[in-house]
Motif scaffolding. Structure first.
Motif, mmCIF file in Angstrom:
data_model
loop_
_atom_site.group_PDB
_atom_site.id
_atom_site.type_symbol
_atom_site.label_atom_id
_atom_site.label_comp_id
_atom_site.label_asym_id
_atom_site.label_seq_id
_atom_site.Cartn_x
_atom_site.Cartn_y
_atom_site.Cartn_z
ATOM 1 N N GLY A 66 44.761 36.105 45.855
ATOM 2 C CA GLY A 66 45.574 37.156 46.445
ATOM 3 C C GLY A 66 46.537 36.623 47.495
ATOM 4 O O GLY A 66 46.482 35.473 47.896
ATOM 5 N N VAL A 113 38.842 38.037 52.227
ATOM 6 C CA VAL A 113 38.935 36.887 51.334
ATOM 7 C C VAL A 113 39.005 35.587 52.114
ATOM 8 O O VAL A 113 38.303 34.615 51.797
ATOM 9 C CB VAL A 113 40.170 37.016 50.410
ATOM 10 C CG1 VAL A 113 40.289 35.799 49.499
ATOM 11 C CG2 VAL A 113 40.080 38.291 49.583
ATOM 12 N N HIS A 127 41.428 38.600 39.457
ATOM 13 C CA HIS A 127 42.649 39.137 38.857
ATOM 14 C C HIS A 127 43.885 38.902 39.721
ATOM 15 O O HIS A 127 44.977 39.373 39.376
ATOM 16 C CB HIS A 127 42.500 40.637 38.583
ATOM 17 C CG HIS A 127 41.587 40.957 37.438
ATOM 18 N ND1 HIS A 127 40.211 40.859 37.541
ATOM 19 C CD2 HIS A 127 41.844 41.338 36.151
ATOM 20 C CE1 HIS A 127 39.655 41.190 36.385
ATOM 21 N NE2 HIS A 127 40.618 41.473 35.528
ATOM 22 N N ASN A 128 43.714 38.190 40.829
ATOM 23 C CA ASN A 128 44.859 37.867 41.682
ATOM 24 C C ASN A 128 44.954 36.348 41.836
ATOM 25 O O ASN A 128 44.031 35.728 42.383
ATOM 26 C CB ASN A 128 44.708 38.511 43.069
ATOM 27 C CG ASN A 128 44.897 40.016 43.028
ATOM 28 O OD1 ASN A 128 46.011 40.526 43.078
ATOM 29 N ND2 ASN A 128 43.780 40.732 42.932
ATOM 30 N N GLU A 133 34.340 45.326 43.322
ATOM 31 C CA GLU A 133 35.786 45.373 43.547
ATOM 32 C C GLU A 133 36.301 44.054 44.109
ATOM 33 O O GLU A 133 37.412 43.619 43.783
ATOM 34 C CB GLU A 133 36.128 46.533 44.491
ATOM 35 C CG GLU A 133 35.949 47.900 43.859
ATOM 36 C CD GLU A 133 36.262 49.034 44.824
ATOM 37 O OE1 GLU A 133 36.458 48.746 46.037
ATOM 38 O OE2 GLU A 133 36.316 50.192 44.392
ATOM 39 N N PHE A 134 35.493 43.409 44.958
ATOM 40 C CA PHE A 134 35.883 42.117 45.503
ATOM 41 C C PHE A 134 35.965 41.074 44.391
ATOM 42 O O PHE A 134 36.921 40.285 44.329
ATOM 43 C CB PHE A 134 34.880 41.668 46.569
ATOM 44 C CG PHE A 134 35.115 40.274 47.081
ATOM 45 C CD1 PHE A 134 36.128 40.009 47.976
ATOM 46 C CD2 PHE A 134 34.312 39.214 46.644
ATOM 47 C CE1 PHE A 134 36.355 38.721 48.438
ATOM 48 C CE2 PHE A 134 34.526 37.927 47.108
ATOM 49 C CZ PHE A 134 35.549 37.682 48.004
ATOM 50 N N THR A 187 39.442 50.241 52.086
ATOM 51 C CA THR A 187 38.812 49.096 51.447
ATOM 52 C C THR A 187 39.412 47.816 52.030
ATOM 53 O O THR A 187 40.637 47.675 52.056
ATOM 54 C CB THR A 187 39.039 49.128 49.927
ATOM 55 O OG1 THR A 187 38.488 50.336 49.406
ATOM 56 C CG2 THR A 187 38.364 47.933 49.264
ATOM 57 N N HIS A 191 36.479 41.628 41.246
ATOM 58 C CA HIS A 191 37.636 41.971 40.412
ATOM 59 C C HIS A 191 38.926 41.509 41.092
ATOM 60 O O HIS A 191 39.846 40.998 40.438
ATOM 61 C CB HIS A 191 37.675 43.481 40.159
ATOM 62 C CG HIS A 191 38.806 43.919 39.274
ATOM 63 N ND1 HIS A 191 40.065 44.241 39.776
ATOM 64 C CD2 HIS A 191 38.882 44.063 37.914
ATOM 65 C CE1 HIS A 191 40.846 44.581 38.776
ATOM 66 N NE2 HIS A 191 40.154 44.480 37.635
ATOM 67 N N TYR A 192 38.980 41.646 42.411
ATOM 68 C CA TYR A 192 40.191 41.287 43.161
ATOM 69 C C TYR A 192 40.466 39.791 43.082
ATOM 70 O O TYR A 192 41.590 39.370 42.812
ATOM 71 C CB TYR A 192 40.023 41.717 44.620
ATOM 72 C CG TYR A 192 41.204 41.363 45.501
ATOM 73 C CD1 TYR A 192 42.324 42.189 45.566
ATOM 74 C CD2 TYR A 192 41.198 40.196 46.268
ATOM 75 C CE1 TYR A 192 43.410 41.864 46.368
ATOM 76 C CE2 TYR A 192 42.276 39.861 47.069
ATOM 77 C CZ TYR A 192 43.372 40.699 47.122
ATOM 78 O OH TYR A 192 44.445 40.371 47.902
ATOM 79 N N ILE A 193 39.432 38.961 43.322
ATOM 80 C CA ILE A 193 39.665 37.509 43.360
ATOM 81 C C ILE A 193 39.858 36.918 41.962
ATOM 82 O O ILE A 193 40.449 35.849 41.827
ATOM 83 C CB ILE A 193 38.503 36.775 44.078
ATOM 84 C CG1 ILE A 193 37.186 36.976 43.331
ATOM 85 C CG2 ILE A 193 38.399 37.214 45.517
ATOM 86 C CD1 ILE A 193 36.025 36.159 43.906
ATOM 87 N N PHE A 196 38.996 43.559 51.988
ATOM 88 C CA PHE A 196 38.379 42.379 51.393
ATOM 89 C C PHE A 196 38.622 41.165 52.307
ATOM 90 O O PHE A 196 39.764 40.696 52.405
ATOM 91 C CB PHE A 196 38.962 42.096 50.008
ATOM 92 C CG PHE A 196 38.658 43.169 48.992
ATOM 93 C CD1 PHE A 196 37.393 43.742 48.926
ATOM 94 C CD2 PHE A 196 39.627 43.607 48.113
ATOM 95 C CE1 PHE A 196 37.107 44.716 47.989
ATOM 96 C CE2 PHE A 196 39.350 44.586 47.171
ATOM 97 C CZ PHE A 196 38.086 45.140 47.114
ATOM 98 N N GLN A 199 31.646 47.753 46.447
ATOM 99 C CA GLN A 199 32.485 46.830 47.218
ATOM 100 C C GLN A 199 32.415 45.407 46.644
ATOM 101 O O GLN A 199 33.428 44.717 46.536
ATOM 102 C CB GLN A 199 32.027 46.832 48.679
ATOM 103 C CG GLN A 199 32.826 45.943 49.606
ATOM 104 C CD GLN A 199 34.025 46.644 50.201
ATOM 105 O OE1 GLN A 199 34.512 47.622 49.653
ATOM 106 N NE2 GLN A 199 34.498 46.119 51.324
#
Length: 317
Positions: free
Chosen positions: A71, A280, A66-67, A59-60, A276, A62-64, A278, A56
């Motif tokens: 996001g 944010v 790559h966005n 992935e978090f 999932t 990676h999310y922040i 996140f 988790q």
């Protein structure tokens, strides 16, 4: 060098605290479902797995990264834009409340000290002690009801106490945020003045015939300022903790209001489906809140480290 060490230690403490809060917010939400013979839902149990937690967190990250803008929050608004906008909105009531409580609180503390042996002590130290004993929530609700009652009786003009779109909303929130810090600063000021009253420089000033107000505002006040300002971190903590109460009670759509909204948010899912999520925006608000506390603690520690040498020099004059 001592100041640099204090700033460095506060920075390390902030980093550890914020990291732990992020790890806590990213706890996995894995659920095991129990169903009957007809595949009907019976019960659900939370299951913690360290592997899921690490996944988790990865992935978090990676999310922040790559966005853009952390996001999407809604429509064409990014999470970063949403968080920053609400934090800036809250700052419009936090900063004025801080200065208002410090300036008026110090003035009230000086009055409390000046009136300690007079009949005015009832509205001086007596009122400070009374309002420090009453919970903020009770005072805020009482003030809201009082404003509504006075308007109904025609004694005051219409004041908007709910919402966040008019100047009334900002002024009301500043007032509510300042209540407890105001009396706290007054009490600290009074205590600091009491600790100074037996020093030699005061007796010397009195023997020279210097007016009591001049002794209070020039001699004692100057020596007490570092001690009073060293409590800035506590004042800011009171303001931030009250921010959550004030924004909910007044429907002021600032950082604290949307922080609660983000914490309450729960994505919809079907039985048997893992998801999932996140948080944010929640982590973003936590970042800003902890930054405020970091700066408050740093300023307080720096002022405290400077206070003793200054006071020593003044007392030896």
């Amino acid at each position: 060098m001592n100041i640099v060490k204090k700033i460095l230690s506060q920075s390390i403490l902030w980093l550890i605290t914020f990291s732990l809060l992020v790890v806590f917010m990213l706890l996995p939400r894995d659920v095991e479902y129990e169903s009957g013979e007809a595949e009907n839902f019976i019960d659900a149990h939370y299951v913690y797995k360290i592997d899921s937690h690490i996944k988790q967190i990865k992935e978090f990250y990676h999310y922040i990264t790559h966005n853009p803008g952390l996001g999407k929050y809604r429509d064409n608004i990014t999470n970063l834009e949403h968080i920053t906008d609400k934090v800036l909105k809250s700052l419009w009531i936090i900063i004025p409340a801080l200065f208002l409580s410090l300036i008026t609180g110090i003035a009230k503390g000086i009055f409390d000290y000046w009136s300690k042996d007079k009949k005015a002590n009832i509205i001086g130290k007596g009122s400070t002690w009374l309002f420090l004993s009453i919970p903020d929530l009770f005072l805020i609700i009482s003030l809201q009801l009082s404003i509504l009652a006075l308007y109904e009786m025609g004694w005051i003009p219409h004041i908007t106490i709910y919402g966040s779109d008019s100047i009334d909303n900002y002024l009301i929130c500043i007032l509510f945020l300042s209540i407890y810090p105001f009396f706290y600063v007054a009490n600290i000021t009074y205590t600091s003045f009491k600790e100074e009253e037996g020093n030699d420089y005061i007796r010397t000033a009195k023997s020279k015939g210097i007016h009591s107000f001049k002794i209070l505002y020039i001699h004692i006040f100057k020596n007490c300022m570092p001690s009073i300002l060293s409590h800035t971190n506590t004042v800011i903590l009171y303001i931030l903790s009250n921010l959550f109460i004030v924004e909910r009670l007044t429907d002021f759509r600032g950082a604290a209001f949307y922080f609660w909204e983000s914490v309450r948010y729960s994505p919809i899912f079907t039985v048997g489906q893992q998801f999932t999520f996140f948080p944010v925006d929640t982590i973003g608000f936590i970042f800003y809140f902890t930054i405020f506390i970091f700066f408050a603690n740093t300023i307080s520690n720096v002022v405290t480290s400077l206070a003793n040498p200054l006071r020593k020099v003044d007392h030896n004059k």
